[in-house]
Design an enzyme around this catalytic site. Structure first.
Site, mmCIF file in Angstrom:
data_model
loop_
_atom_site.group_PDB
_atom_site.id
_atom_site.type_symbol
_atom_site.label_atom_id
_atom_site.label_comp_id
_atom_site.label_asym_id
_atom_site.label_seq_id
_atom_site.Cartn_x
_atom_site.Cartn_y
_atom_site.Cartn_z
ATOM 1 N N LYS A 188 -2.623 3.660 -4.293
ATOM 2 C CA LYS A 188 -1.799 2.652 -3.587
ATOM 3 C C LYS A 188 -0.708 3.332 -2.765
ATOM 4 C CE LYS A 188 -4.391 -0.104 -5.721
ATOM 5 N NZ LYS A 188 -5.718 0.115 -5.124
ATOM 6 N N GLU A 233 8.526 -1.246 -5.046
ATOM 7 C CA GLU A 233 8.613 -2.100 -3.846
ATOM 8 C C GLU A 233 9.621 -3.219 -4.110
ATOM 9 O OE1 GLU A 233 3.976 -2.015 -2.133
ATOM 10 O OE2 GLU A 233 4.717 -3.743 -3.252
ATOM 11 N N ARG A 287 -14.994 -2.588 -2.003
ATOM 12 C CA ARG A 287 -16.214 -3.089 -2.650
ATOM 13 C C ARG A 287 -16.412 -4.554 -2.265
ATOM 14 N NH1 ARG A 287 -13.554 -6.441 -5.914
ATOM 15 N NH2 ARG A 287 -11.599 -5.646 -6.800
HETATM 16 C C1 MV4 Z 1 3.268 -7.766 -5.229
HETATM 17 C C2 MV4 Z 1 3.764 -9.078 -5.455
HETATM 18 C C3 MV4 Z 1 5.101 -9.337 -5.112
HETATM 19 N N1 MV4 Z 1 5.874 -8.361 -4.566
HETATM 20 N N2 MV4 Z 1 4.070 -6.825 -4.693
HETATM 21 C C4 MV4 Z 1 -0.330 -6.502 -6.497
HETATM 22 C C5 MV4 Z 1 -1.772 -6.442 -6.929
HETATM 23 C C6 MV4 Z 1 -2.317 -7.603 -6.204
HETATM 24 N N3 MV4 Z 1 -3.656 -7.952 -6.605
HETATM 25 C C7 MV4 Z 1 -1.277 -8.647 -6.488
HETATM 26 N N4 MV4 Z 1 -0.061 -7.938 -6.391
HETATM 27 C C8 MV4 Z 1 1.179 -8.360 -6.078
HETATM 28 N N5 MV4 Z 1 2.001 -7.435 -5.546
HETATM 29 C C9 MV4 Z 1 5.340 -7.122 -4.375
HETATM 30 N N6 MV4 Z 1 6.142 -6.164 -3.828
HETATM 31 C C10 MV4 Z 1 2.917 -10.044 -6.006
HETATM 32 C C11 MV4 Z 1 1.616 -9.686 -6.282
HETATM 33 C C12 MV4 Z 1 0.766 -10.729 -6.845
HETATM 34 C C13 MV4 Z 1 0.917 -11.060 -8.178
HETATM 35 C C14 MV4 Z 1 1.807 -10.339 -8.955
HETATM 36 C C15 MV4 Z 1 1.957 -10.720 -10.278
HETATM 37 C C16 MV4 Z 1 1.222 -11.779 -10.809
HETATM 38 C C17 MV4 Z 1 0.317 -12.452 -10.032
HETATM 39 C C18 MV4 Z 1 0.152 -12.100 -8.706
HETATM 40 C C19 MV4 Z 1 -0.766 -12.773 -7.900
HETATM 41 C C20 MV4 Z 1 -0.909 -12.401 -6.594
HETATM 42 C C21 MV4 Z 1 -0.119 -11.379 -6.039
#
Ligand code: MV4
Length: 472
Positions: free
Chosen positions: A115, A199, A291
């Site tokens: 990442k 982040e 993928r």
């Molecule tokens: C985030 C975020 C909020 N702020 N990064 C990272 C993995 C991806 N599949 C979802 N991710 C997220 N990265 C920052 N800086 C919110 C998500 C996120 C998420 C995070 C926690 C729980 C559920 C989530 C669902 C979608 C996106």
């Protein structure tokens, strides 16, 4: 074109790949384990081979799978998703053994597996990324300095993580100190790489991903976006296409950004570029999945483009037979994941034998599944039984069609997410398209749906009671 493809996966995605091969007149070889000998995909393949030992290890054993492919004269392997689909060493072993890996190059898989590297590539490609640290953090001073500048909350992320694993939200210096060490140790344990970065945390974002198709001749297109915001602890439950909140301008900008990232890593085959969209309508690249995805079906339903067929022809060296101008999105599609889980009991996985099965049908209804009456759901794999995808001309039509299809769906003998999905299809915010990644947390009433006893379940219970009484 390939003569025989080994499908290195199981369940619904193995069925999906076998179907595409059948349409292309390509012979298929399935692999199965002692954990799921009766999977219907095994019957649908031209050949089937037992891998092992045990229920899961065979699906993860690169050497065993490649040796089998060579022995049976398969000229390509499709990994599906999960298992070895993002394993660069497996892709390399395929190539070294003269077997085509139906997926991106090992180089692209490796780059997108980090990442931190993916963020650097996006930045160089001029694609917006979430404000964050420059590379992995090794010194707590740098972590505190970034958090001071960005302001809390911030998110600690494992560089080798993905799909929501290795994420921690912290809201103070004390929490940052507590969590940095554990986050790195957990990442080391889970991914063999303890590097973490930070982040700015984006509150209540939309999770929007763009489908990419790239051939080996430099042509890269996107097939529009999917909104995967209805998820629970990173398990996607419902995905829709297109998003209900993207403006044409945003769609154009994000689509171009997705293509720019694919081009920066000389990507080939199918891939998905993930973005966050914040409450102010700004988008940020977060990661790329090298993928095929579970939710690819909704993109197929509104573009009429077969992503798996394109994966196979790209891997065979053919140029794309579609250009960006040919990608037309018509209507709205929704996918519900029919999992063998109990939403009323923290979504614990359930097993059991299917006592009755009847798929819904009719206009705009698609089932990707590997379930049938008398199938015994194995406890060894992910809980996905089938994917119910519907499309409608409008969002309202798609929602009403999904509601009707879920009602119609007969799948008894094991608890599933069907009644929970029905509750969502009747929930006003969802029906109005008002949902972001906080949706399931902010709608607890969804979990109190009433589960009607099926008549035959009651008959079984009563007859058991009578038998017990008579036995007294
Ligand atoms: C985030 C975020 C909020 N702020 N990064 C990272 C993995 C991806 N599949 C979802 N991710 C997220 N990265 C920052 N800086 C919110 C998500 C996120 C998420 C995070 C926690 C729980 C559920 C989530 C669902 C979608 C996106």
């Amino acid at each position: 074109m390939f003569k025989k493809i080994l499908v290195a996966n199981r369940g619904e995605i193995a069925m999906r790949i076998i179907r595409a091969c059948r349409e292309l007149n390509i012979a298929t070889a399935a692999i199965y384990s002692e954990g799921d000998p009766t999977g219907i995909y095994v019957k649908k393949a031209d050949e089937a081979y037992l891998v092992g030992p045990g229920p899961v290890r065979g699906f993860l054993d690169s050497q065993q799978i490649v040796d089998l492919a060579v022995r049976i004269g398969a000229d390509a392997i499709h990994p599906g998703y999960g298992f070895l689909s993002e394993n660069a060493e497996f892709a390399e072993l395929c190539q070294a053994s003269g077997i085509t890996f139906i997926g991106p190059s090992p180089h692209a898989i490796t780059l997108m597996g980090s990442k931190v590297k993916a963020r650097e590539i996006a930045e160089i490609a001029g694609v917006p990324i979430v404000p964050g640290t420059d590379g992995a953090i090794t010194d707590m001073k740098d972590a505190l300095a970034f958090a001071k500048k960005a302001g809390y909350p911030v998110m600690i992320k494992a560089s080798a993580g993905g799909g929501g694993r290795g994420l921690r939200v912290v809201r103070s210096d004390a929490e940052l100190r507590e969590n940095m060490e554990t986050a790195s140790r957990e990442a080391e344990a889970s991914f063999g790489d303890g590097s973490v970065f930070i982040e700015k945390y984006i509150e209540r974002p939309h999770h929007i991903e763009f489908q990419i198709l790239a051939d080996r001749h430099g042509h890269i297109i996107h097939l529009g976006e999917r909104d995967c915001s209805v998820q629970r602890r990173h398990q996607k439950l419902i995905e829709i296409a297109p998003s209900l909140i993207l403006t044409p301008k945003l769609r154009e900008e994000m689509g171009n950004a997705a293509i720019a990232i694919a081009r920066a890593v000389r990507y080939d085959n199918a891939g998905t570029v993930e973005f966050l969209l914040d409450q102010e309508g700004r988008f940020y690249f977060i990661e790329m999945n090298p993928r095929l995805q579970v939710e690819h079906t909704i993109t197929e339903q509104i573009t009429a483009i077969d992503i798996v067929r394109n994966q196979i022809s790209i891997a065979a060296g053919k140029p794309l037979d579609i250009q960006q101008k040919d990608v037309i999105m018509l209507g709205h599609a929704i996918q519900c994941r029919i999992n063998a889980e109990d939403p009323k009991n923290n979504f614990i996985p359930c097993t059991g034998t299917v006592t009755a099965y009847l798929s819904p049908g009719g206009i705009g209804v698609r089932i990707d599944g590997a379930v049938y009456k008398d199938y015994t759901v194995p406890p060894y794999y992910d809980a996905l039984l089938a994917k119910l995808t519907v499309r409608g001309r409008t969002w309202e039509e798609a929602v009403s069609r999904m509601r009707r299809s879920l009602e119609e769906y007969v799948l008894r003998g094991v608890k599933t997410t069907i009644p929970f999905m029905e509750a969502i299809m009747e929930e006003p915010d969802f029906m109005a398209g008002r949902f972001d990644t906080s949706y399931l947390d902010t709608h607890p009433a969804l979990y109190t749906y009433h589960e009607f006893q099926q008549p035959e379940d009651l008959v079984l219970a009563i007859s058991a009671a009578i038998a017990a009484y008579e036995g007294l």
